[in-house]
Scaffold this active site. Sequence first.
Site, short mmCIF file in Angstrom:
data_model
loop_
_atom_site.label_atom_id
_atom_site.label_comp_id
_atom_site.label_asym_id
_atom_site.label_seq_id
_atom_site.Cartn_x
_atom_site.Cartn_y
_atom_site.Cartn_z
N ALA A 70 1.18 -1.41 -0.15
CA ALA A 70 0.23 0.09 -0.07
C ALA A 70 0.88 1.13 0.07
CB ALA A 70 -0.24 -0.24 1.28
N ILE A 72 4.19 -1.84 3.42
CA ILE A 72 3.97 -0.24 3.58
C ILE A 72 4.75 0.87 2.70
CG2 ILE A 72 2.43 2.27 4.11
CD1 ILE A 72 1.40 -0.64 4.59
N LYS A 73 4.44 1.65 2.18
CA LYS A 73 5.34 2.54 1.51
C LYS A 73 4.43 4.45 1.52
CE LYS A 73 7.25 4.68 -3.46
NZ LYS A 73 7.50 4.41 -4.50
N THR A 74 5.34 4.90 2.50
CA THR A 74 4.85 6.26 3.26
C THR A 74 5.82 6.87 2.71
OG1 THR A 74 4.05 7.13 4.42
CG2 THR A 74 5.62 5.96 5.18
#
Length: 256
Positions: free
Chosen positions: A137, A167-169
Site C-alpha cells: 500500500a 507500506i510505502k510512505t
Amino acid sequence: MQSRLSWIFNPKTGKTVMLAFDHGYFQGPTTGLERIDINIAPLFEHADVLMCTRGILRSVVPPATNKPGVLRASGANSILAELSNEAVALSMDDAVRLNSCAVAAQVYIGSEYEHQSIKNIIQLVDAGMKVGMPTMAVTGVGKDMVRDQRYFSLATRIAAEMGAQIIKTYYVEKGFERIVAGCPVPIVIAGGKKLPERETLEMCWQAIDQGASGVDMGRNIFQSDHPVAMMKAVQAVVHHNETADRAYELYLSEKQ
C-alpha cells in the site's frame, strides 16, 4: 507469500532498495522517464527491486534483467484530474504471469475517494492471498492533507489493518519512529520530489536509523546528474549502515 517477500528484502540485512519508475501511469513521460530504455535501464543492476507498470515491464525491461518486480496495480487517473480517483488496474493472474514479487496500489486516506482506494487495497489483498502475492500500500497524500506524523501514522496503520504486507510512505522529520512503531508491517520510504543528493542521503539514513525497512525511490535517483553513483550511495546507507556523510563521499567518488 514469504518466498516473494524474501525476493524484496535482502535476507542478510532485512532491507531493500527499490527503484521506482512507475510515475508514467499518471504523469506520462515525466522528466527522466522519457526514454526508460536509455535513462533507467543502466540502473537496473544496482537495484534490489524494480517498481513499474506491467506495460513498461513487458515493453522495455529485458527478461534477462532478472530482478524482482513490484507491479503498479492501481490507475485510471491522470494529473489532469483528481489523483485519488483510482481503480484496480491489474489482475492477479497477470501479476503471477509476469512473476512479480508484489503488487502496489495507492491508498488516499482523507481524500474524496478514500473509500474506493481502501477497497482497492482490500481487493488486491484478497486476490493476492489466494496466490501468495504480497500487496504494498502506497500512502498517497491529498492536496489539502498535512504531511505529518499523525497523518502518516493513521494512513499506514489503516493500510496494515486492511492486510497490506508492505507500506510505502513518506519520511517526516518529527515522529517518524512513531509511524514505524505503530505499523505492524515493514515500511519503506518514498523519495518524493527531487532533493540535493546530500539531503536525500540524510533522509535515507534518518529513516533507516528510525526503523524503516528500506527505500523505494525514483526521482531522487533518475533525476540525479549521476544516477548510478546515487544508487550506490543509497545502497551503502540501507545495506551497509553508512552515514549520510560517508555515503555522500562515495557518491562524489563514484561520479568521477
